[in-house]
Design a protein around this motif. Structure first.
Motif, PDB file in Angstrom:
ATOM      1  N   ALA A  18       0.794  -1.162  -0.023  1.00 19.34           N
ATOM      2  CA  ALA A  18       0.035   0.052  -0.171  1.00 19.34           C
ATOM      3  C   ALA A  18       0.920   1.366   0.010  1.00 19.34           C
ATOM      4  O   ALA A  18       2.056   1.205   0.641  1.00 19.34           O
ATOM      5  N   VAL A  19       0.406   2.294  -0.534  1.00 16.74           N
ATOM      6  CA  VAL A  19       1.125   3.586  -0.509  1.00 16.74           C
ATOM      7  C   VAL A  19       1.148   4.249   0.943  1.00 16.74           C
ATOM      8  O   VAL A  19       2.058   4.493   1.467  1.00 16.74           O
ATOM      9  N   CYS A  70      -7.372   8.029   5.432  1.00 15.35           N
ATOM     10  CA  CYS A  70      -7.698   6.888   4.595  1.00 15.35           C
ATOM     11  C   CYS A  70      -6.387   6.296   4.227  1.00 15.35           C
ATOM     12  O   CYS A  70      -5.369   6.718   4.528  1.00 15.35           O
ATOM     13  N   ALA A  71      -6.498   4.863   3.848  1.00 19.83           N
ATOM     14  CA  ALA A  71      -5.404   4.139   3.406  1.00 19.83           C
ATOM     15  C   ALA A  71      -5.373   4.771   1.922  1.00 19.83           C
ATOM     16  O   ALA A  71      -6.233   5.215   1.394  1.00 19.83           O
ATOM     17  N   LEU A  72      -4.137   4.583   1.278  1.00 23.37           N
ATOM     18  CA  LEU A  72      -3.845   5.030   0.043  1.00 23.37           C
ATOM     19  C   LEU A  72      -3.297   3.728  -0.811  1.00 23.37           C
ATOM     20  O   LEU A  72      -2.369   3.308  -0.312  1.00 23.37           O
ATOM     21  N   LEU A  73      -4.049   3.512  -1.884  1.00 22.28           N
ATOM     22  CA  LEU A  73      -3.719   2.168  -2.508  1.00 22.28           C
ATOM     23  C   LEU A  73      -3.556   2.515  -4.116  1.00 22.28           C
ATOM     24  O   LEU A  73      -4.013   3.442  -4.500  1.00 22.28           O
ATOM     25  N   ALA A  74      -2.440   1.828  -4.602  1.00 25.37           N
ATOM     26  CA  ALA A  74      -2.207   1.895  -6.130  1.00 25.37           C
ATOM     27  C   ALA A  74      -2.331   0.700  -6.786  1.00 25.37           C
ATOM     28  O   ALA A  74      -1.710  -0.146  -6.990  1.00 25.37           O
ATOM     29  N   ARG A 112      -5.468  -8.638  -2.546  1.00 23.86           N
ATOM     30  CA  ARG A 112      -4.371  -7.508  -2.109  1.00 23.86           C
ATOM     31  C   ARG A 112      -4.566  -6.659  -0.917  1.00 23.86           C
ATOM     32  O   ARG A 112      -3.467  -6.414   0.050  1.00 23.86           O
ATOM     33  N   TRP A 113      -5.674  -6.193  -0.614  1.00 22.76           N
ATOM     34  CA  TRP A 113      -5.766  -5.454   0.732  1.00 22.76           C
ATOM     35  C   TRP A 113      -7.162  -5.584   1.357  1.00 22.76           C
ATOM     36  O   TRP A 113      -8.042  -6.033   0.789  1.00 22.76           O
ATOM     37  N   GLU A 140      -3.121  -7.511   2.621  1.00 23.82           N
ATOM     38  CA  GLU A 140      -2.390  -6.598   3.764  1.00 23.82           C
ATOM     39  C   GLU A 140      -3.613  -5.631   4.547  1.00 23.82           C
ATOM     40  O   GLU A 140      -4.286  -5.214   3.565  1.00 23.82           O
ATOM     41  N   LEU A 141      -3.626  -5.758   5.609  1.00 23.26           N
ATOM     42  CA  LEU A 141      -4.821  -4.856   6.428  1.00 23.26           C
ATOM     43  C   LEU A 141      -4.387  -3.305   6.472  1.00 23.26           C
ATOM     44  O   LEU A 141      -3.148  -2.954   6.895  1.00 23.26           O
TER      45      LEU A 141
END
Ligand code: ADP
Ligand code: MG
Length: 322
Positions: A17-18, A25-29, A78-79, A111-112
């Motif tokens: 994760a970014v 927030c989480a940042l996801l690419a 992924r997440w 990934e959490l």
């Protein structure tokens, strides 16, 4: 206090994760060109697990049932996010829960990256995100007349374990020990789902029972297409030897046909893909069994050992006439 709890139990490195846990927030690419598959499942104490259940097992199962939805879609995990309500801050419980959760997460490379934590009756809501190449997701609506119907692993075990735990069925303790893991520690068929991309015409994970879930494939595949049904052979349904020993009992047959919670995959594929299906299963280290056919005749029929259809209604399954 809550921040300490999150920091201690739910904050891990998230290299994919970014930005993970800790911000608004989480940042996801997402991988460029891939589609995101997203699903949530909620587990409530009293309904999906009981207060006596092992917290590590609850951590395992709550993520496993979510991963099973990604598996049924052919998506690569992924997440995940985790929203959890807890009646009190119980450090030992949380430590064990997190152990079960992260072991499952590490097994499948998810990934959490965030979540929410609040006080309340024990409730666990997980959202999982996975990736799948455009057009390759295993949807429910692709089954066509002539396709084979397949199922992974063995079915009925989790429902039989539940029937045993609830006193609806007698089993020797040593036999019960063989079915209880299916109920408490289900294995999501993630690798199989990915291996079936481009091979299976439709797929679903069995959370509510074989007939009900295959019924969902038929419903979705019937929309805007030629009507279809399915014809299954009861004797072909894969079950553990311990389950087979009880199949003379209606409650055990119920578990196999209509019991849920096994989280195996039920999928369809054209007959010219049989070798490809077997190869996919082998690469995923899972057994798969052909249990019947998609037919041009609507309805869901299960053929018994005597060659006669078992009693099933059009909505799915109507319990055996004994
Ligand atoms: P906010 O008030 O912005 O919602 P929170 O205090 O609820 O923030 O959460 C702080 C951070 O911790 C956020 O990044 C959130 O995603 C994360 N988080 C909260 N609870 C959990 C949990 N149970 N598991 C993982 N991450 C969590
Ligand atoms: Mg919050």
């Amino acid at each position: 206090m809550e921040f300490d709890l999150i920091a201690k139990h739910f904050t891990r490195a998230t290299p994919s994760a970014v930005l993970g846990v800790g911000d608004d927030c989480a940042l996801l690419a997402p991988t460029p060109g891939m589609q995101l598959a997203v699903s949530s499942d909620m587990l409530l104490e009293g309904r999906h697990f009981s207060p006596q259940d092992s917290p590590a097992g609850i951590g395992h199962k709550s993520l496993a049932v979510n991963l099973s939805d990604l598996a049924a879609m052919g998506a690569t995990p992924r997440w995940a996010t985790l929203a959890i309500a807890l009646p009190e801050e119980d450090d030992a419980w949380l430590t064990a829960f997190a152990r079960g959760f992260f072991r499952m997460a590490d097994t499948h490379g998810i990934e959490l990256v965030g979540g929410d934590t609040t006080r309340g009756a024990l409730t666990i809501c997980i959202t999982v995100m996975g990736e799948v190449p455009p057009g390759q997701a295993l949807r429910r609506d692709g089954a066509r007349s002539g396709d084979d119907v397949w199922v992974s692993g063995a079915i009925g075990s989790a429902a039989m374990a539940l029937a045993y735990r609830q006193g609806r069925m007698f089993m020797e303790q040593i036999e019960a020990a063989r079915v209880l893991p299916a109920l408490y520690l289900p294995t999501p068929r993630v690798e199989l789902g990915i291996a079936l991309r481009g091979i299976a015409s439709s797929a679903i994970d069995i959370s509510d029972g074989l007939l009900g879930d295959l019924g969902h494939i038929l419903e979705r595949s019937n929309l805007g297409a030629a009507p279809i049904g399915a014809r299954l052979e009861f004797a072909a349904l894969p079950t553990l030897p311990v389950v087979q020993r009880y199949l003379h009992e209606a409650v055990a047959r119920d578990c196999v046909l209509a019991g849920g919670d096994d989280y195996e995959l039920c999928f369809t594929a054209p007959p010219d893909k049989r070798n490809a299906v077997e190869a996919a299963a082998q690469s995923a280290g899972v057994t798969v069994t052909r249990i019947g056919l998609i037919t041009a005749e609507p309805g869901l029929a299960v053929i018994g050992a005597d060659g006669q259809p078992l009693a099933i209604d059009h909505t799915g399954y109507d319990h055996f006439a004994a």
